[in-house]
Design a protein around this motif. Structure first.
Motif, PDB file in Angstrom:
ATOM      1  N   GLU A   1       0.843  -1.177   0.000  1.00 29.85           N
ATOM      2  CA  GLU A   1       0.000   0.000   0.000  1.00 29.85           C
ATOM      3  C   GLU A   1       0.883   1.233   0.000  1.00 29.85           C
ATOM      4  OE1 GLU A   1      -2.684  -0.126   3.291  1.00 29.85           O
ATOM      5  OE2 GLU A   1      -4.167  -1.316   2.208  1.00 29.85           O
TER       6      GLU A   1
ATOM      7  N   GLN B   1       0.606   5.817  -0.073  1.00 33.92           N
ATOM      8  CA  GLN B   1      -0.269   6.958   0.174  1.00 33.92           C
ATOM      9  C   GLN B   1       0.061   8.051  -0.833  1.00 33.92           C
ATOM     10  OE1 GLN B   1      -0.770   8.018   4.261  1.00 33.92           O
ATOM     11  NE2 GLN B   1      -1.137  10.189   3.811  1.00 33.92           N
ATOM     12  N   PRO B   2      -0.910   8.423  -1.683  1.00 31.27           N
ATOM     13  CA  PRO B   2      -0.661   9.484  -2.660  1.00 31.27           C
ATOM     14  C   PRO B   2      -0.539  10.829  -1.958  1.00 31.27           C
ATOM     15  CG  PRO B   2      -2.962   8.855  -2.699  1.00 31.27           C
ATOM     16  CD  PRO B   2      -2.272   7.894  -1.770  1.00 31.27           C
TER      17      PRO B   2
ATOM     18  N   SER C   1      -3.166  15.312  -4.459  1.00 36.35           N
ATOM     19  CA  SER C   1      -3.207  14.602  -5.743  1.00 36.35           C
ATOM     20  C   SER C   1      -4.561  14.668  -6.386  1.00 36.35           C
ATOM     21  CB  SER C   1      -2.801  13.137  -5.557  1.00 36.35           C
ATOM     22  OG  SER C   1      -3.729  12.487  -4.709  1.00 36.35           O
TER      23      SER C   1
ATOM     24  N   SER D   1      -5.042  12.256   2.197  1.00 36.78           N
ATOM     25  CA  SER D   1      -5.235  11.058   1.397  1.00 36.78           C
ATOM     26  C   SER D   1      -5.072   9.825   2.270  1.00 36.78           C
ATOM     27  CB  SER D   1      -4.230  11.022   0.246  1.00 36.78           C
ATOM     28  OG  SER D   1      -2.915  11.070   0.753  1.00 36.78           O
TER      29      SER D   1
ATOM     30  N   GLN E   1      -3.593   3.356  -0.379  1.00 32.76           N
ATOM     31  CA  GLN E   1      -4.281   2.538  -1.374  1.00 32.76           C
ATOM     32  C   GLN E   1      -3.343   1.437  -1.837  1.00 32.76           C
ATOM     33  OE1 GLN E   1      -6.104   4.794  -4.595  1.00 32.76           O
ATOM     34  NE2 GLN E   1      -6.040   6.658  -3.353  1.00 32.76           N
TER      35      GLN E   1
ATOM     36  N   LEU F   1      -2.956   2.494  -7.523  1.00 35.65           N
ATOM     37  CA  LEU F   1      -2.298   3.776  -7.732  1.00 35.65           C
ATOM     38  C   LEU F   1      -1.566   3.830  -9.076  1.00 35.65           C
ATOM     39  CD1 LEU F   1      -0.811   4.385  -4.177  1.00 35.65           C
ATOM     40  CD2 LEU F   1      -2.662   5.658  -5.268  1.00 35.65           C
TER      41      LEU F   1
ATOM     42  N   ARG G   1      -1.565   6.127 -13.822  1.00 39.77           N
ATOM     43  CA  ARG G   1      -0.476   7.092 -13.736  1.00 39.77           C
ATOM     44  C   ARG G   1       0.668   6.658 -14.649  1.00 39.77           C
ATOM     45  NH1 ARG G   1      -2.952   7.310  -8.779  1.00 39.77           N
ATOM     46  NH2 ARG G   1      -2.966   9.350  -7.718  1.00 39.77           N
TER      47      ARG G   1
END
Length: 393
Positions: free
Chosen positions: A263, A265-266, A270, A277, A280, A285, A289
């Motif tokens: 996992e 974290q952005p 974002s 945030s 995820q 993610l 992208r």
């Protein structure tokens, strides 16, 4: 799944009455052929040289205007992965293509048994453009008719046209005025029906994507296969630190079984919001992208993630959310090593050497050819690393 050559996907399609044509396996159960072969009937049969008997099939989608149809067999014909599909993105002739099928000229024995035939051909992108057709010039065409006046290539309809291992379309008809030297084909670029895309996604679990084909370089495919094997050998296993008292097999783990999805974290901004945030899954993610900078403490799993992505992208085995990366050419470039050597980050032509894999030199121009912009929803062209999916690749 077994590794198949492009021609191995060619099947016999038996329509209503005595109509016989050819087709191509998009997947183990999904067959693309011509509409005039099945003639709109609800059922047909599919046969394959490696299969005993026939497979019953239903017409799942048909377009008489484009002369194309999709058949869905009740049971798998072969255990094969989804075929690579492409569209022409050049006006120049594309040499060294192949057409396979089951034409009348190839029947043998007293019973006139079917046999696969194979032709090399040149795709002529400018010919047939006004009619939305793809025209191929056969390198060595047979006589237009046999001794009984039967068209020699009757039964080839629906046979696949491949550039390397990328499917471009299926054969449709032989223009009489060309003496049997040309084949008019249905290009995949004309098959944009939503039902077709929906059916493909339902049967494969992946989106239907077309690669852009710019040219055909004979050595590229062989080199890419060798490169993918080298990537797998280098990055499919990870070291488990702290267990050095065990033997080598116990301290190295296959990433197929050892990798657990991380996992991340952005950034808080974002999504253009001021709310913090939340972490995820990393595959979620990465799915939308094209470039990612991944930061984390030592031992957080950054290197393991990069190795896992590289090995599976090269083997085309990434999960559905990351299927757009399958088949891309990964370059894992250790920045620490570059800095220690006093070098700068290499350009496209220097990436194979910077990846430090034990492999022969690539064909001239393999990693330095320009990459044209990709169509919406399409994957960047494999073998042309001008579209890096992640920095450091």
């Amino acid at each position: 799944m077994r590794d198949v050559q492009p021609g191995d996907r060619t099947v016999v399609v038996l329509g209503t009455g005595s109509v016989q044509g050819s087709g191509v396996l998009l997947t183990g159960r999904l067959v693309l052929t011509c509409a005039h072969v099945v003639r709109g009937s609800g059922r047909s049969r599919v046969a394959h040289p490696g299969l005993t008997g026939h497979r019953e099939a239903t017409v799942a989608w048909i377009d008489h205007d484009r002369d194309a149809a999709l058949l869905l067999t009740a049971e798998p014909v072969l255990a094969v992965p989804p075929v690579r599909m492409g569209t022409l993105d050049s006006g120049q002739a594309l040499h060294d293509c192949e057409i396979t099928g089951f034409p009348a000229v190839q029947r043998y024995g007293p019973g006139g048994h079917l046999e696969t035939d194979q032709y090399t051909a040149t795709v002529l992108p400018m010919a047939g453009r006004m009619c939305s057709l793809m025209v191929c010039e056969l390198d060595g065409p047979p006589p237009a008719t046999d001794e009984h006046g039967v068209p020699a290539l009757r039964g080839l309809s629906g046979g696949p046209v491949f550039a390397g291992d990328v499917l471009l379309g299926v054969a449709r008809q032989i223009p009489r005025q060309r003496g049997g030297s040309r084949v008019e084909c249905v290009p995949l670029s004309s098959l944009s029906s939503r039902p077709l895309h929906t059916l493909y996604e339902q049967t494969t679990g992946t989106r239907l994507r077309y690669e852009k084909v710019h040219g055909q370089h004979p050595r590229d495919r062989q080199y890419e296969e060798e490169y993918a094997a080298s990537v797998g050998a280098a990055y499919r296993r990870t070291k488990v630190f702290g267990l050095d008292e065990l033997n080598r097999n116990e301290t190295e783990w296959d990433l197929d079984t050892a990798y657990l999805s991380l996992e991340a974290q952005p950034p808080d901004d974002s999504a253009g919001q001021h709310t913090p945030s939340v972490p995820q899954r990393i595959d979620a993610l990465l799915s939308d992208r094209p470039r990612v900078l991944l930061r984390g403490n030592a031992g957080a799993g950054k290197t393991t993630l990069i190795w896992w992505l590289a090995a599976h992208a090269a083997a085309r085995t990434l999960p559905r959310r990351l299927d757009a990366l399958n088949g891309l050419v990964p370059f894992v470039v250790p920045l620490r090593t570059l800095r220690a050597r006093g070098g700068t980050f290499p350009g496209p032509a220097g990436l194979p050497a910077a990846a430090r894999l034990v492999i022969d030199d690539p064909p001239d121009g393999w990693s330095s050819s320009p990459c044209a912009p990709c169509a919406p929803g399409a994957a960047p062209s494999p073998g042309r690393p001008g579209c890096p999916p992640l920095p450091g690749w």
